[in-house]
Write a protein that holds these residues in place. Structure first.
Motif, PDB file in Angstrom:
ATOM      1  N   UNK A 193     -65.842 -40.293  57.798  1.00  0.00           N
ATOM      2  CA  UNK A 193     -66.569 -40.352  56.710  1.00  0.00           C
ATOM      3  C   UNK A 193     -66.193 -39.606  55.354  1.00  0.00           C
ATOM      4  N   UNK A 194     -65.755 -38.165  55.595  1.00  0.00           N
ATOM      5  CA  UNK A 194     -65.372 -37.355  54.528  1.00  0.00           C
ATOM      6  C   UNK A 194     -63.947 -37.753  53.867  1.00  0.00           C
ATOM      7  N   UNK A 195     -63.254 -38.199  54.862  1.00  0.00           N
ATOM      8  CA  UNK A 195     -61.933 -38.524  54.251  1.00  0.00           C
ATOM      9  C   UNK A 195     -62.000 -40.216  53.677  1.00  0.00           C
ATOM     10  N   UNK A 196     -62.672 -41.011  53.803  1.00  0.00           N
ATOM     11  CA  UNK A 196     -62.974 -42.229  53.056  1.00  0.00           C
ATOM     12  C   UNK A 196     -63.609 -42.023  51.985  1.00  0.00           C
ATOM     13  N   UNK A 197     -64.468 -40.917  51.791  1.00  0.00           N
ATOM     14  CA  UNK A 197     -65.302 -40.831  50.778  1.00  0.00           C
ATOM     15  C   UNK A 197     -64.701 -39.338  49.830  1.00  0.00           C
ATOM     16  N   UNK A 198     -63.477 -39.311  50.027  1.00  0.00           N
ATOM     17  CA  UNK A 198     -62.918 -38.293  49.270  1.00  0.00           C
ATOM     18  C   UNK A 198     -63.282 -38.462  47.761  1.00  0.00           C
ATOM     19  N   UNK A 199     -63.548 -37.226  47.146  1.00  0.00           N
ATOM     20  CA  UNK A 199     -64.041 -37.299  45.670  1.00  0.00           C
ATOM     21  C   UNK A 199     -62.861 -37.685  44.750  1.00  0.00           C
ATOM     22  N   UNK A 200     -61.640 -37.430  44.993  1.00  0.00           N
ATOM     23  CA  UNK A 200     -60.280 -37.865  44.180  1.00  0.00           C
ATOM     24  C   UNK A 200     -59.928 -39.297  44.450  1.00  0.00           C
ATOM     25  N   UNK A 201     -60.550 -39.992  45.630  1.00  0.00           N
ATOM     26  CA  UNK A 201     -60.074 -41.352  46.140  1.00  0.00           C
ATOM     27  C   UNK A 201     -58.748 -41.450  46.323  1.00  0.00           C
ATOM     28  N   UNK A 202     -58.332 -40.410  47.017  1.00  0.00           N
ATOM     29  CA  UNK A 202     -56.773 -40.392  47.250  1.00  0.00           C
ATOM     30  C   UNK A 202     -56.247 -40.724  48.812  1.00  0.00           C
ATOM     31  N   UNK A 203     -57.505 -40.639  49.962  1.00  0.00           N
ATOM     32  CA  UNK A 203     -57.324 -40.600  50.977  1.00  0.00           C
ATOM     33  C   UNK A 203     -57.549 -42.091  51.808  1.00  0.00           C
ATOM     34  N   UNK A 204     -57.170 -42.107  53.065  1.00  0.00           N
ATOM     35  CA  UNK A 204     -57.353 -43.159  53.853  1.00  0.00           C
ATOM     36  C   UNK A 204     -57.378 -42.535  55.303  1.00  0.00           C
ATOM     37  N   UNK A 205     -58.534 -43.111  56.145  1.00  0.00           N
ATOM     38  CA  UNK A 205     -58.338 -42.788  57.523  1.00  0.00           C
ATOM     39  C   UNK A 205     -57.375 -43.669  58.443  1.00  0.00           C
ATOM     40  N   UNK A 206     -56.559 -43.008  59.048  1.00  0.00           N
ATOM     41  CA  UNK A 206     -55.575 -43.805  60.068  1.00  0.00           C
ATOM     42  C   UNK A 206     -56.042 -44.123  61.227  1.00  0.00           C
ATOM     43  N   UNK A 207     -57.133 -43.944  61.804  1.00  0.00           N
ATOM     44  CA  UNK A 207     -57.645 -44.082  63.039  1.00  0.00           C
ATOM     45  C   UNK A 207     -57.804 -42.712  63.865  1.00  0.00           C
TER      46      UNK A 207
END
Length: 128
Positions: free
Chosen positions: A54-68
């Protein structure tokens, strides 16, 4: 220079992160936006070090993705120059709906044939 960590800025110039001012772990740990890196003993800006999806996908800089299993930098998320974004081989697009504009990866949902791989991409969902 202590903790030299170069990060691009939005306007296409490059400068040291504010974390570079820290020359030791105690100083670095005192700033929640910084992370002490070993074995180099440098203080760098935290990027995509979120511990949950959740916090990864809602990164404030929009730079991150969750890889599983962990949070990673999006392939296009670290590109800050329009020309580099458009010339990237990662299927990137320059999105002017953000202010300032960002480089983001176009969804590749149609190429995913495994339901788990599909559902781990926030831009896709498996349709049974």
């Amino acid at each position: 220079v202590c903790g030299a960590s170069v990060r691009p800025s939005i306007d296409g110039t490059c400068g040291e992160t504010h974390c570079a001012k820290c020359c030791d772990k105690a100083c670095c740990d005192a700033d929640s936006g910084c992370s002490w890196k070993t074995p180099d003993d440098t203080c760098e800006r935290k990027v995509c070090e979120h511990g949950d999806q959740n916090t990864c996908e809602n990164d404030p800089d929009l730079l991150c993705k969750w890889d599983g299993s962990k949070c990673d930098l999006k392939p296009c998320g670290s590109i800050y120059v329009k020309e580099k974004c458009l010339n990237s081989t990662n299927n990137c697009q320059w999105d002017t709906s953000f202010d300032p504009p960002i480089c983001k990866q176009l969804p590749t949902c149609g190429t995913k044939t495994n339901p788990d791989v599909c559902n781990n991409d926030a831009n896709c969902e498996w349709d049974c």
